[in-house]
Structures are given as C-alpha cells and as structure tokens.
Design a protein around this motif. Structure first.
Motif, PDB file in Angstrom:
ATOM      1  N   LEU A  15       3.359   6.384  11.515  1.00 22.58           N
ATOM      2  CA  LEU A  15       2.918   5.216  12.278  1.00 22.58           C
ATOM      3  C   LEU A  15       3.730   5.138  13.560  1.00 22.58           C
ATOM      4  O   LEU A  15       4.793   5.737  13.668  1.00 22.58           O
ATOM      5  N   SER A  16       3.249   4.357  14.496  1.00 17.77           N
ATOM      6  CA  SER A  16       4.055   4.119  15.694  1.00 17.77           C
ATOM      7  C   SER A  16       5.163   3.114  15.332  1.00 17.77           C
ATOM      8  O   SER A  16       5.075   2.430  14.311  1.00 17.77           O
ATOM      9  N   PRO A  17       6.205   3.027  16.173  1.00 16.97           N
ATOM     10  CA  PRO A  17       7.344   2.176  15.830  1.00 16.97           C
ATOM     11  C   PRO A  17       7.020   0.695  15.609  1.00 16.97           C
ATOM     12  O   PRO A  17       7.561   0.088  14.682  1.00 16.97           O
ATOM     13  N   ALA A  18       6.166   0.104  16.412  1.00 15.86           N
ATOM     14  CA  ALA A  18       5.895  -1.341  16.291  1.00 15.86           C
ATOM     15  C   ALA A  18       5.310  -1.713  14.923  1.00 15.86           C
ATOM     16  O   ALA A  18       5.824  -2.620  14.254  1.00 15.86           O
TER      17      ALA A  18
ATOM     18  N   ASP B   7       0.839  -1.196   0.000  1.00 20.05           N
ATOM     19  CA  ASP B   7       0.000   0.000   0.000  1.00 20.05           C
ATOM     20  C   ASP B   7       0.878   1.252   0.000  1.00 20.05           C
ATOM     21  O   ASP B   7       2.109   1.177  -0.074  1.00 20.05           O
ATOM     22  N   ASN B   8       0.241   2.405   0.078  1.00 20.09           N
ATOM     23  CA  ASN B   8       0.982   3.666   0.031  1.00 20.09           C
ATOM     24  C   ASN B   8       1.941   3.834   1.209  1.00 20.09           C
ATOM     25  O   ASN B   8       3.005   4.427   1.059  1.00 20.09           O
ATOM     26  N   THR B   9       1.584   3.302   2.373  1.00 18.36           N
ATOM     27  CA  THR B   9       2.493   3.381   3.524  1.00 18.36           C
ATOM     28  C   THR B   9       3.742   2.543   3.261  1.00 18.36           C
ATOM     29  O   THR B   9       4.859   2.983   3.542  1.00 18.36           O
TER      30      THR B   9
ATOM     31  N   LEU C 140      11.980   6.494  11.097  1.00 15.43           N
ATOM     32  CA  LEU C 140      11.183   6.000   9.976  1.00 15.43           C
ATOM     33  C   LEU C 140       9.694   6.046  10.323  1.00 15.43           C
ATOM     34  O   LEU C 140       8.883   6.516   9.526  1.00 15.43           O
ATOM     35  N   SER C 141       9.345   5.594  11.515  1.00 12.22           N
ATOM     36  CA  SER C 141       7.938   5.587  11.921  1.00 12.22           C
ATOM     37  C   SER C 141       7.392   7.011  11.990  1.00 12.22           C
ATOM     38  O   SER C 141       6.249   7.267  11.595  1.00 12.22           O
TER      39      SER C 141
ATOM     40  N   GLY D 126      19.199   3.838   4.156  1.00 17.39           N
ATOM     41  CA  GLY D 126      19.055   2.504   4.727  1.00 17.39           C
ATOM     42  C   GLY D 126      19.455   2.418   6.187  1.00 17.39           C
ATOM     43  O   GLY D 126      19.181   1.429   6.850  1.00 17.39           O
ATOM     44  N   LYS D 127      20.100   3.471   6.707  1.00 20.33           N
ATOM     45  CA  LYS D 127      20.541   3.473   8.104  1.00 20.33           C
ATOM     46  C   LYS D 127      19.565   4.200   9.032  1.00 20.33           C
ATOM     47  O   LYS D 127      19.838   4.345  10.216  1.00 20.33           O
ATOM     48  N   ILE D 128      18.439   4.633   8.509  1.00 20.20           N
ATOM     49  CA  ILE D 128      17.467   5.368   9.327  1.00 20.20           C
ATOM     50  C   ILE D 128      17.007   4.484  10.489  1.00 20.20           C
ATOM     51  O   ILE D 128      16.840   3.266  10.333  1.00 20.20           O
ATOM     52  N   THR D 129      16.821   5.075  11.635  1.00 18.82           N
ATOM     53  CA  THR D 129      16.336   4.302  12.780  1.00 18.82           C
ATOM     54  C   THR D 129      14.845   4.019  12.584  1.00 18.82           C
ATOM     55  O   THR D 129      14.139   4.752  11.879  1.00 18.82           O
TER      56      THR D 129
END
Length: 160
Positions: free
Chosen positions: A35-38, A8-10, A29-30, A22-25
């Motif tokens: 979105l939340s991290p989980a 999907d778009n997310t 990223l969340s 690629g090194k983003i935490t």
C-alpha cells in the motif's frame, strides 16, 4: 474495546510485521504490505485506536542485565472472595520482580512469572514480599531451567 473487530488480510499482514519489528518505518511497512504510506498509516492508527495494538516495547535480555533466575510461582489464596483477590493484586502489582500475574483455574488461584538476580535474591523476594502478603495461603515455585520457546507473536489466521 471488546469483542471481535473486523480486520482483513492487509491488517493481518501489518500486525504480523509489527509483531516482529515494532520499529519499522511507515514507508518500509507500506512497501511490505503493498500500500502507499498514507493508507498504511491510517490502518495502523485504526488498529491502535481499536485496541488491537496495545503497545510497543523493546524485549530486553534479562541475563545480560544480571537477572539470571526465572520462575513460575503458583499462588493459592486463603479465600476466594473479591476483597482477598483485590488485596493480593494490589500488593503483587507493587513487586517489580513479578513480571506476569495470571488468574488461573485448577489447584491454585494465580500463576506468577518472577525474575531475580540469583536464587538467594529469589528466596529473599519470596520470604519478604510475596509470602508476606496476608491473603496468600501457599506458594509452589517452579524454577525455569531452560526456555525453548518464548514467542511473543499472536498467530493471525488468514482468510480468503
């Protein structure tokens, strides 16, 4: 995993961000995708497990590492049977200066991207390694003078 995997778009936002960093935490990223991290981590894991995300790696500056000559080499084999192709691929995979190898259509059979220290090193590589492969019939080299676009990002179309 082959075929079209539904994203999907997310997922597309996640992929776009990861292609550029690629090194983003996961926390950052969340935050960027909203979105939340989980659930963000779960989506990344799903994209990795599905094979959409194949790997993470650093892009190196070849020139700063003393590798100033880049070429494309069109290779034509002596025959187009499976044994010749397999033999060629086995040997070409052993040559670390060959950083890409693509099976192509047209007048040649393969196109290689080769990196070397200088023209003399490149010439030696072609003479002693690539042209020495017994299934190789001919080579056509194209030295890369300048690179104006070298994008590693795959375009991701948004859907509504």
């Amino acid at each position: 995993m082959k075929g079209n995997i539904k994203i999907d778009n997310t997922d597309r936002k996640i992929l776009k961000i990861l292609q550029t960093n690629g090194k983003i935490t996961n926390a950052k990223l969340s935050e960027e995708v909203g979105l939340s991290p989980a659930p963000t981590l779960e989506r990344v894991k799903k994209l990795e497990q599905s094979g959409i995300i194949k790997s993470y790696h650093a892009e190196l500056n070849a020139e700063l590492l003393g590798l100033g000559v880049n070429t494309f080499v069109q290779v034509t084999l002596k025959g187009h049977n499976k044994q010749n192709i397999d033999s060629f691929l086995s040997k070409i995979n052993e040559i670390e200066e060959v950083i890409e190898c693509h099976h192509i259509t047209g007048s040649g059979d393969f196109i290689l991207k080769v990196i070397a220290k200088d023209i003399a090193s490149y010439q030696l590589l072609m003479l002693e390694k690539v042209s020495d492969i017994d299934t190789v019939d001919s080579l056509q080299s194209m030295v890369i003078l300048s690179t104006f676009k070298n994008n590693k990002e795959i375009p991701l179309q948004q859907t509504n």
